[in-house]
Design a protein around this motif. Structure first.
Motif, PDB file in Angstrom:
ATOM      1  N   THR A  62      54.138 -13.979  23.327  1.00  0.00           N
ATOM      2  CA  THR A  62      55.320 -13.149  23.817  1.00  0.00           C
ATOM      3  C   THR A  62      55.133 -12.847  22.632  1.00  0.00           C
ATOM      4  O   THR A  62      55.773 -12.681  20.880  1.00  0.00           O
ATOM      5  CB  THR A  62      55.894 -13.449  24.224  1.00  0.00           C
ATOM      6  N   PHE A  63      55.360 -10.747  22.845  1.00  0.00           N
ATOM      7  CA  PHE A  63      56.654 -10.354  21.729  1.00  0.00           C
ATOM      8  C   PHE A  63      57.653  -9.024  22.421  1.00  0.00           C
ATOM      9  O   PHE A  63      56.926  -8.856  23.086  1.00  0.00           O
ATOM     10  CB  PHE A  63      55.268  -9.275  21.690  1.00  0.00           C
ATOM     11  N   GLN A  64      58.645  -9.621  21.321  1.00  0.00           N
ATOM     12  CA  GLN A  64      60.127  -8.926  22.096  1.00  0.00           C
ATOM     13  C   GLN A  64      60.118  -7.526  20.969  1.00  0.00           C
ATOM     14  O   GLN A  64      60.695  -7.607  19.399  1.00  0.00           O
ATOM     15  CB  GLN A  64      61.255 -10.021  22.238  1.00  0.00           C
ATOM     16  N   LEU A  65      60.182  -6.450  21.512  1.00  0.00           N
ATOM     17  CA  LEU A  65      60.949  -5.253  21.162  1.00  0.00           C
ATOM     18  C   LEU A  65      61.912  -5.267  21.063  1.00  0.00           C
ATOM     19  O   LEU A  65      62.409  -4.530  22.493  1.00  0.00           O
ATOM     20  CB  LEU A  65      59.942  -4.095  21.279  1.00  0.00           C
ATOM     21  N   THR A  66      63.204  -4.605  20.106  1.00  0.00           N
ATOM     22  CA  THR A  66      64.046  -3.919  20.043  1.00  0.00           C
ATOM     23  C   THR A  66      64.758  -3.266  19.509  1.00  0.00           C
ATOM     24  O   THR A  66      64.347  -3.567  18.187  1.00  0.00           O
ATOM     25  CB  THR A  66      64.879  -5.150  19.970  1.00  0.00           C
ATOM     26  N   GLU A  67      64.105  -1.445  19.505  1.00  0.00           N
ATOM     27  CA  GLU A  67      64.641  -0.975  18.837  1.00  0.00           C
ATOM     28  C   GLU A  67      65.939   0.336  18.991  1.00  0.00           C
ATOM     29  O   GLU A  67      65.747   0.584  20.225  1.00  0.00           O
ATOM     30  CB  GLU A  67      62.791   0.614  19.161  1.00  0.00           C
ATOM     31  N   THR A  68      66.081   1.065  17.943  1.00  0.00           N
ATOM     32  CA  THR A  68      66.631   2.580  18.683  1.00  0.00           C
ATOM     33  C   THR A  68      66.317   2.807  17.501  1.00  0.00           C
ATOM     34  O   THR A  68      66.620   3.146  15.873  1.00  0.00           O
ATOM     35  CB  THR A  68      68.776   1.886  18.226  1.00  0.00           C
TER      36      THR A  68
ATOM     37  N   HIS B  20      65.567   8.225  11.235  1.00  0.00           N
ATOM     38  CA  HIS B  20      65.921   5.859  11.186  1.00  0.00           C
ATOM     39  C   HIS B  20      65.458   5.638  11.944  1.00  0.00           C
ATOM     40  O   HIS B  20      65.284   5.503  13.941  1.00  0.00           O
ATOM     41  CB  HIS B  20      67.339   6.014  11.303  1.00  0.00           C
ATOM     42  N   LEU B  21      64.348   4.319  12.177  1.00  0.00           N
ATOM     43  CA  LEU B  21      64.346   3.462  13.153  1.00  0.00           C
ATOM     44  C   LEU B  21      64.919   2.109  13.169  1.00  0.00           C
ATOM     45  O   LEU B  21      64.936   1.754  11.607  1.00  0.00           O
ATOM     46  CB  LEU B  21      62.885   3.828  13.367  1.00  0.00           C
ATOM     47  N   SER B  22      65.532   1.422  14.051  1.00  0.00           N
ATOM     48  CA  SER B  22      65.690   0.055  13.940  1.00  0.00           C
ATOM     49  C   SER B  22      65.376  -0.952  14.324  1.00  0.00           C
ATOM     50  O   SER B  22      65.132  -0.585  16.108  1.00  0.00           O
ATOM     51  CB  SER B  22      67.614  -0.141  13.974  1.00  0.00           C
ATOM     52  N   VAL B  23      64.011  -1.792  13.784  1.00  0.00           N
ATOM     53  CA  VAL B  23      62.756  -2.429  14.626  1.00  0.00           C
ATOM     54  C   VAL B  23      63.237  -3.682  14.748  1.00  0.00           C
ATOM     55  O   VAL B  23      63.003  -4.376  14.147  1.00  0.00           O
ATOM     56  CB  VAL B  23      61.298  -1.746  14.301  1.00  0.00           C
ATOM     57  N   MET B  24      63.003  -4.942  16.347  1.00  0.00           N
ATOM     58  CA  MET B  24      63.278  -5.497  15.477  1.00  0.00           C
ATOM     59  C   MET B  24      62.489  -6.699  16.323  1.00  0.00           C
ATOM     60  O   MET B  24      61.626  -5.823  17.308  1.00  0.00           O
ATOM     61  CB  MET B  24      65.169  -6.489  16.594  1.00  0.00           C
TER      62      MET B  24
ATOM     63  N   ASP C 295      65.674 -12.539  11.134  1.00  0.00           N
ATOM     64  CA  ASP C 295      66.360 -12.368  12.379  1.00  0.00           C
ATOM     65  C   ASP C 295      66.936 -11.585  12.336  1.00  0.00           C
ATOM     66  O   ASP C 295      67.973 -11.436  13.456  1.00  0.00           O
ATOM     67  CB  ASP C 295      67.086 -13.701  12.217  1.00  0.00           C
ATOM     68  N   THR C 296      66.233 -10.334  11.934  1.00  0.00           N
ATOM     69  CA  THR C 296      67.748  -8.946  11.099  1.00  0.00           C
ATOM     70  C   THR C 296      66.173  -7.732  11.412  1.00  0.00           C
ATOM     71  O   THR C 296      65.312  -8.217  10.949  1.00  0.00           O
ATOM     72  CB  THR C 296      68.247  -8.434  10.092  1.00  0.00           C
ATOM     73  N   PRO C 297      66.458  -6.615  11.981  1.00  0.00           N
ATOM     74  CA  PRO C 297      65.706  -5.992  12.773  1.00  0.00           C
ATOM     75  C   PRO C 297      65.275  -4.959  10.861  1.00  0.00           C
ATOM     76  O   PRO C 297      65.995  -5.092   9.501  1.00  0.00           O
ATOM     77  CB  PRO C 297      66.518  -4.535  13.341  1.00  0.00           C
ATOM     78  N   ILE C 298      63.738  -4.365  10.770  1.00  0.00           N
ATOM     79  CA  ILE C 298      63.253  -4.219   9.796  1.00  0.00           C
ATOM     80  C   ILE C 298      64.042  -2.251  10.063  1.00  0.00           C
ATOM     81  O   ILE C 298      63.958  -1.820  11.100  1.00  0.00           O
ATOM     82  CB  ILE C 298      62.080  -3.871   9.839  1.00  0.00           C
TER      83      ILE C 298
END
Length: 187
Positions: free
Chosen positions: A149-155, A160-164, A178-181
């Motif tokens: 599975t692939f979970q994408l959590t973004e703002t 700026h992109l916050s990507v986990m 464990d933290t976003p790029i």
């Protein structure tokens, strides 16, 4: 293109990287995240044989990742985007299995993407919501098959992109951080 899709592509398209995040981690003596760079642009002009009534747009994202002590990993990604015209953008991952991934770049003037040979990837449809803060957010889990599975959590916000991205194999997390790029637009 409607206003919500235009807002989304204005944020997403361009060149972004997390050099500032990597520099900070190195200065603290512990680089956790890979150096990551995205070069993203609308690629509708590369699509041939597209039905005239096929709405939405295509985006090509060149993704370059360099983990400490490892060679660069290059991943070209093609996305199909459409919106509800109000507050939602729907993103699907598209595959071009007939092409050499090394040729799928925004600056390849010879690149042609044949609509009839493109395939929707197993990621599913990620639903981004435009918040009152003028940011887009998403939390999507795609089942890639074989227990992966692939979970994408973004703002996504201006500049700026916050990507986990969390990859799991049979429920076990295999993403090494464990933290976003934290991407910053550099052009």
């Amino acid at each position: 293109m409607d206003k919500v899709l235009k807002r989304f592509t204005d944020i997403l398209c361009g060149t972004l990287d997390n050099q500032a995040q990597v520099d900070k981690e190195k200065a603290e003596g512990n680089q956790v995240h890979p150096y990551a760079k995205h070069v993203t642009d609308i690629c509708d002009h590369l699509i041939i044989n597209r039905p005239k009534d096929h709405e939405g747009i295509y985006v090509l994202e060149e993704s370059y990742y360099t983990y400490p002590g490892k060679p660069m990993d290059i991943k070209p990604l093609i996305f199909y985007l459409r919106s509800d015209g109000d507050r939602k953008v729907f993103l699907e991952s598209i595959k071009a299995p007939h092409l050499d991934p090394a040729t799928i770049t925004n600056d390849n003037d010879a690149l042609i993407l044949d609509y009839n040979k493109l395939e929707v990837g197993p990621f599913g449809t990620a639903e981004y919501t435009l918040q009152v803060t003028d940011q887009f957010t998403v939390n999507h889990i795609g089942d890639l098959g074989n227990g992966l599975t692939f979970q994408l959590t973004e703002t996504l916000s201006d500049g700026h992109l916050s990507v986990m991205e969390i990859v799991r194999q049979n429920g076990m997390k295999i993403t090494p951080y464990d933290t976003p790029i934290e991407y910053i637009k550099i052009n």
